[in-house]
Scaffold this motif. Structure first.
Motif, PDB file in Angstrom:
ATOM      1  N   PHE A 121       0.824  -1.209   0.000  1.00 18.63           N
ATOM      2  CA  PHE A 121       0.000   0.000   0.000  1.00 18.63           C
ATOM      3  C   PHE A 121       0.862   1.265   0.000  1.00 18.63           C
ATOM      4  CE2 PHE A 121      -2.147   3.331   2.547  1.00 18.63           C
ATOM      5  CZ  PHE A 121      -3.155   3.647   1.656  1.00 18.63           C
ATOM      6  N   ARG A 122       1.868   1.297   0.858  1.00 25.27           N
ATOM      7  CA  ARG A 122       2.741   2.482   0.921  1.00 25.27           C
ATOM      8  C   ARG A 122       3.485   2.696  -0.398  1.00 25.27           C
ATOM      9  NH1 ARG A 122       3.896   4.465   6.248  1.00 25.27           N
ATOM     10  NH2 ARG A 122       2.863   3.193   7.826  1.00 25.27           N
ATOM     11  N   GLY A 123       3.951   1.610  -0.992  1.00 26.65           N
ATOM     12  CA  GLY A 123       4.613   1.719  -2.286  1.00 26.65           C
ATOM     13  C   GLY A 123       3.660   2.185  -3.370  1.00 26.65           C
ATOM     14  N   ALA A 124       2.445   1.684  -3.330  1.00 26.14           N
ATOM     15  CA  ALA A 124       1.439   2.068  -4.322  1.00 26.14           C
ATOM     16  C   ALA A 124       1.126   3.560  -4.225  1.00 26.14           C
ATOM     17  CB  ALA A 124       0.168   1.247  -4.126  1.00 26.14           C
ATOM     18  N   ARG A 125       1.032   4.068  -3.021  1.00 32.96           N
ATOM     19  CA  ARG A 125       0.739   5.494  -2.842  1.00 32.96           C
ATOM     20  C   ARG A 125       1.882   6.368  -3.336  1.00 32.96           C
ATOM     21  NH1 ARG A 125      -2.120   7.334   2.333  1.00 32.96           N
ATOM     22  NH2 ARG A 125      -2.185   9.173   1.030  1.00 32.96           N
ATOM     23  N   ARG A 126       3.072   5.798  -3.410  1.00 32.66           N
ATOM     24  CA  ARG A 126       4.235   6.533  -3.934  1.00 32.66           C
ATOM     25  C   ARG A 126       4.446   6.251  -5.422  1.00 32.66           C
ATOM     26  NH1 ARG A 126       6.941   4.604   1.173  1.00 32.66           N
ATOM     27  NH2 ARG A 126       6.735   6.356   2.598  1.00 32.66           N
ATOM     28  N   ASN A 127       3.439   5.661  -6.056  1.00 33.28           N
ATOM     29  CA  ASN A 127       3.467   5.337  -7.489  1.00 33.28           C
ATOM     30  C   ASN A 127       4.567   4.359  -7.868  1.00 33.28           C
ATOM     31  OD1 ASN A 127       1.220   6.905  -8.224  1.00 33.28           O
ATOM     32  ND2 ASN A 127       2.492   8.751  -8.210  1.00 33.28           N
ATOM     33  N   LYS A 128       4.906   3.475  -6.973  1.00 38.45           N
ATOM     34  CA  LYS A 128       5.882   2.432  -7.288  1.00 38.45           C
ATOM     35  C   LYS A 128       5.109   1.206  -7.773  1.00 38.45           C
ATOM     36  CE  LYS A 128       9.340   3.941  -3.984  1.00 38.45           C
ATOM     37  NZ  LYS A 128      10.196   4.600  -4.915  1.00 38.45           N
ATOM     38  N   GLY A 129       5.485   0.680  -8.901  1.00 40.55           N
ATOM     39  CA  GLY A 129       4.816  -0.501  -9.440  1.00 40.55           C
ATOM     40  C   GLY A 129       5.327  -1.789  -8.830  1.00 40.55           C
ATOM     41  N   LEU A 130       6.539  -1.726  -8.264  1.00 38.86           N
ATOM     42  CA  LEU A 130       7.159  -2.901  -7.649  1.00 38.86           C
ATOM     43  C   LEU A 130       7.721  -2.495  -6.292  1.00 38.86           C
ATOM     44  CD1 LEU A 130       8.337  -5.832  -7.765  1.00 38.86           C
ATOM     45  CD2 LEU A 130      10.340  -4.837  -8.868  1.00 38.86           C
ATOM     46  N   VAL A 131       7.343  -3.235  -5.266  1.00 37.48           N
ATOM     47  CA  VAL A 131       7.880  -2.988  -3.932  1.00 37.48           C
ATOM     48  C   VAL A 131       8.600  -4.248  -3.456  1.00 37.48           C
ATOM     49  CG1 VAL A 131       6.114  -1.299  -3.325  1.00 37.48           C
ATOM     50  CG2 VAL A 131       5.742  -3.689  -2.774  1.00 37.48           C
ATOM     51  N   VAL A 132       9.469  -4.074  -2.486  1.00 39.08           N
ATOM     52  CA  VAL A 132      10.198  -5.209  -1.921  1.00 39.08           C
ATOM     53  C   VAL A 132       9.527  -5.604  -0.613  1.00 39.08           C
ATOM     54  CG1 VAL A 132      12.419  -6.016  -1.045  1.00 39.08           C
ATOM     55  CG2 VAL A 132      12.342  -4.452  -2.991  1.00 39.08           C
ATOM     56  N   SER A 133       9.220  -6.867  -0.492  1.00 38.11           N
ATOM     57  CA  SER A 133       8.576  -7.389   0.710  1.00 38.11           C
ATOM     58  C   SER A 133       9.464  -7.167   1.929  1.00 38.11           C
ATOM     59  CB  SER A 133       8.309  -8.885   0.535  1.00 38.11           C
ATOM     60  OG  SER A 133       7.939  -9.474   1.763  1.00 38.11           O
ATOM     61  N   PRO A 134       8.856  -6.880   3.071  1.00 39.95           N
ATOM     62  CA  PRO A 134       9.662  -6.738   4.287  1.00 39.95           C
ATOM     63  C   PRO A 134      10.234  -8.073   4.769  1.00 39.95           C
ATOM     64  CG  PRO A 134       7.328  -6.536   4.796  1.00 39.95           C
ATOM     65  CD  PRO A 134       7.445  -6.614   3.306  1.00 39.95           C
ATOM     66  N   TYR A 135       9.796  -9.159   4.171  1.00 37.37           N
ATOM     67  CA  TYR A 135      10.277 -10.498   4.534  1.00 37.37           C
ATOM     68  C   TYR A 135      10.762 -11.210   3.280  1.00 37.37           C
ATOM     69  CZ  TYR A 135       7.489  -9.362   8.607  1.00 37.37           C
ATOM     70  OH  TYR A 135       6.958  -8.723   9.695  1.00 37.37           O
ATOM     71  N   ASP A 136      11.796 -12.030   3.443  1.00 36.28           N
ATOM     72  CA  ASP A 136      12.332 -12.797   2.318  1.00 36.28           C
ATOM     73  C   ASP A 136      11.751 -14.206   2.362  1.00 36.28           C
ATOM     74  OD1 ASP A 136      13.761 -13.829   0.231  1.00 36.28           O
ATOM     75  OD2 ASP A 136      15.700 -13.808   1.250  1.00 36.28           O
ATOM     76  N   TYR A 137      11.060 -14.575   1.306  1.00 34.26           N
ATOM     77  CA  TYR A 137      10.436 -15.897   1.229  1.00 34.26           C
ATOM     78  C   TYR A 137      11.144 -16.781   0.214  1.00 34.26           C
ATOM     79  CZ  TYR A 137       6.734 -13.793   3.957  1.00 34.26           C
ATOM     80  OH  TYR A 137       6.032 -13.164   4.946  1.00 34.26           O
ATOM     81  N   ASN A 138      12.430 -16.576   0.038  1.00 32.41           N
ATOM     82  CA  ASN A 138      13.205 -17.361  -0.915  1.00 32.41           C
ATOM     83  C   ASN A 138      13.076 -18.861  -0.642  1.00 32.41           C
ATOM     84  OD1 ASN A 138      14.994 -17.812  -3.068  1.00 32.41           O
ATOM     85  ND2 ASN A 138      16.704 -17.962  -1.651  1.00 32.41           N
ATOM     86  N   TYR A 139      12.957 -19.232   0.617  1.00 30.54           N
ATOM     87  CA  TYR A 139      12.840 -20.645   0.974  1.00 30.54           C
ATOM     88  C   TYR A 139      11.495 -21.238   0.553  1.00 30.54           C
ATOM     89  CZ  TYR A 139       9.993 -18.960   4.856  1.00 30.54           C
ATOM     90  OH  TYR A 139       9.019 -18.357   5.608  1.00 30.54           O
ATOM     91  N   LYS A 140      10.521 -20.398   0.186  1.00 26.55           N
ATOM     92  CA  LYS A 140       9.214 -20.892  -0.247  1.00 26.55           C
ATOM     93  C   LYS A 140       9.121 -20.986  -1.762  1.00 26.55           C
ATOM     94  CE  LYS A 140       6.528 -19.756   3.711  1.00 26.55           C
ATOM     95  NZ  LYS A 140       5.191 -19.782   4.204  1.00 26.55           N
ATOM     96  N   ARG A 141      10.247 -20.824  -2.427  1.00 27.71           N
ATOM     97  CA  ARG A 141      10.271 -20.861  -3.887  1.00 27.71           C
ATOM     98  C   ARG A 141       9.692 -22.187  -4.374  1.00 27.71           C
ATOM     99  NH1 ARG A 141      14.426 -18.442  -7.624  1.00 27.71           N
ATOM    100  NH2 ARG A 141      14.998 -17.452  -5.694  1.00 27.71           N
ATOM    101  N   ILE A 142       8.778 -22.096  -5.320  1.00 29.58           N
ATOM    102  CA  ILE A 142       8.167 -23.295  -5.904  1.00 29.58           C
ATOM    103  C   ILE A 142       8.922 -23.629  -7.181  1.00 29.58           C
ATOM    104  CG2 ILE A 142       6.081 -24.246  -6.933  1.00 29.58           C
ATOM    105  CD1 ILE A 142       4.478 -22.463  -5.040  1.00 29.58           C
TER     106      ILE A 142
END
Length: 143
Positions: A121-142
């Motif tokens: 939401f905060r990224g969207a309000r700043r007109n960012k199309g891509l935001v970085v998650s506050p958490y890394d879910y690399n271990y959940k890679r499918i």
């Protein structure tokens, strides 16, 4: 049980209207089958945080077996997918999984899900199309 209480989008038109008409809040849509275990788990989390994020996010569920309209457009092959939209624009989030278009894994921590929605939401309000998650879910890679 959570999906029973979350607003359902029963047609492609309803999905479009949810995305197009929301002016101020982030639209969070969980796509998948209501009877799928991962969808049920995610719905529980979404339902439990719905009141906490109501000021900046609208949460919906869409059963892809009932509404297959978006399966090809959004590449909804996974059993459960969460997507974000803001002012009729698809919001992308880098979870570290390699797929920035959608969340295709269950987040089983309420605070993590709130933080993700708030970050998008905060990224969207700043007109960012891509935001970085506050958490890394690399271990959940499918694979």
């Amino acid at each position: 049980m959570g999906s029973v209480f979350l607003p359902h989008l029963h047609s492609g038109w309803h999905v479009d209207q949810a995305i197009v008409t929301e002016e101020e809040r982030l639209v969070v849509i969980r796509f998948g089958s209501d009877s799928d275990r991962s969808c049920m788990l995610m719905d529980e989390i979404l339902y439990s945080i719905a009141e906490k994020v109501v000021n900046f996010a609208a949460i919906y569920v869409c059963d892809t077996t009932e509404v297959p309209d978006f399966n090809e457009m959004y590449e909804l092959q996974d059993p459960m997918t969460v997507m974000f939209f803001y002012k009729n624009k698809h919001m992308r989030c880098d979870f570290g999984t390699g797929n920035n278009n959608k969340m295709n894994f269950v987040v089983d921590n309420k605070q993590e899900m709130i933080d993700i929605i708030e970050t998008v939401f905060r990224g969207a309000r700043r007109n960012k199309g891509l935001v970085v998650s506050p958490y890394d879910y690399n271990y959940k890679r499918i694979q």
